[in-house]
Each structure stands twice: as C-alpha cells, then as structure tokens.
Design a protein around this motif. Sequence first.
Motif: not given
Length: 132
Positions: A80-88
Amino acid sequence: AAAAAAAAAEVPVLAAHAEPSFFSTLQGPIQDVIAPGHWVGQLAGINSKTDRWEFADSSPEEVSGALVSVLEGLTPDRRAKLLMPELRIARADASAVHVLTWTKAEWLDSLDVRLEPRGSGCVARASFYATG
C-alpha cells in the motif's frame, strides 16, 4: 494546523488490497504488451523511471531470485505504501524480471528489470512505467 498535521501523521496507512477485477485481468496482458503509456511517457519524460544498478559479486540468477523474494515478501501494508497493492510476477529468469502491478484504482503499471552479466557480477537496468 500543526496539531492536525501531527495527528494525521500518526494515523497508520491501512493495508490496501486491490484484487484486479475480471475486466482488468483480461485487459492487463494486452495492455502490458502494447503499453501505450510507456512509449508516450518515455517521449514526454512522464510516468516512467529508469535506473541502473550494479551488482559486483552477484550473478543475474542471484539478482533475479533476490528481486522475486523481496517482491513476494512484501506485506500488504508495504505494498500500500508503495502504491502497488496487487502485483504479479510475469517473468523471472537470469535475463529479466517482469512484474505487473495494479494500483488501488486498477491502473496497470509495469516493472522491467533487464539483467546482463558483467565480470563476476551483473548490471540491472530497471524501468518502472505506467502502461496506459
């Protein structure tokens, strides 16, 4: 005003979770390949960042594995802090790591890391960019 700012600073960032919708799941791979935002961003100098990292004593395989380990180990709060809550992680091998990241609003961004052997180590060229 200072008291309000101090109080706001004490509020923890809540962990975000933005599982891509069905539409985003279908659109993501196509947008990742075409990536119009990447090309426009490169020309205009917006929505993209490229950096070069040197690893004197780590092979491309080791760097690739370490990147995957770090990305897979990110907590929901850190994502969330990196502004990428979902990654693949779409690809991870000795030549490259390619990661699809969705923001909370389901914007697709990509992280590309190209790995090149250099002596006993390697050089990584990392690019993070908006795809649309």
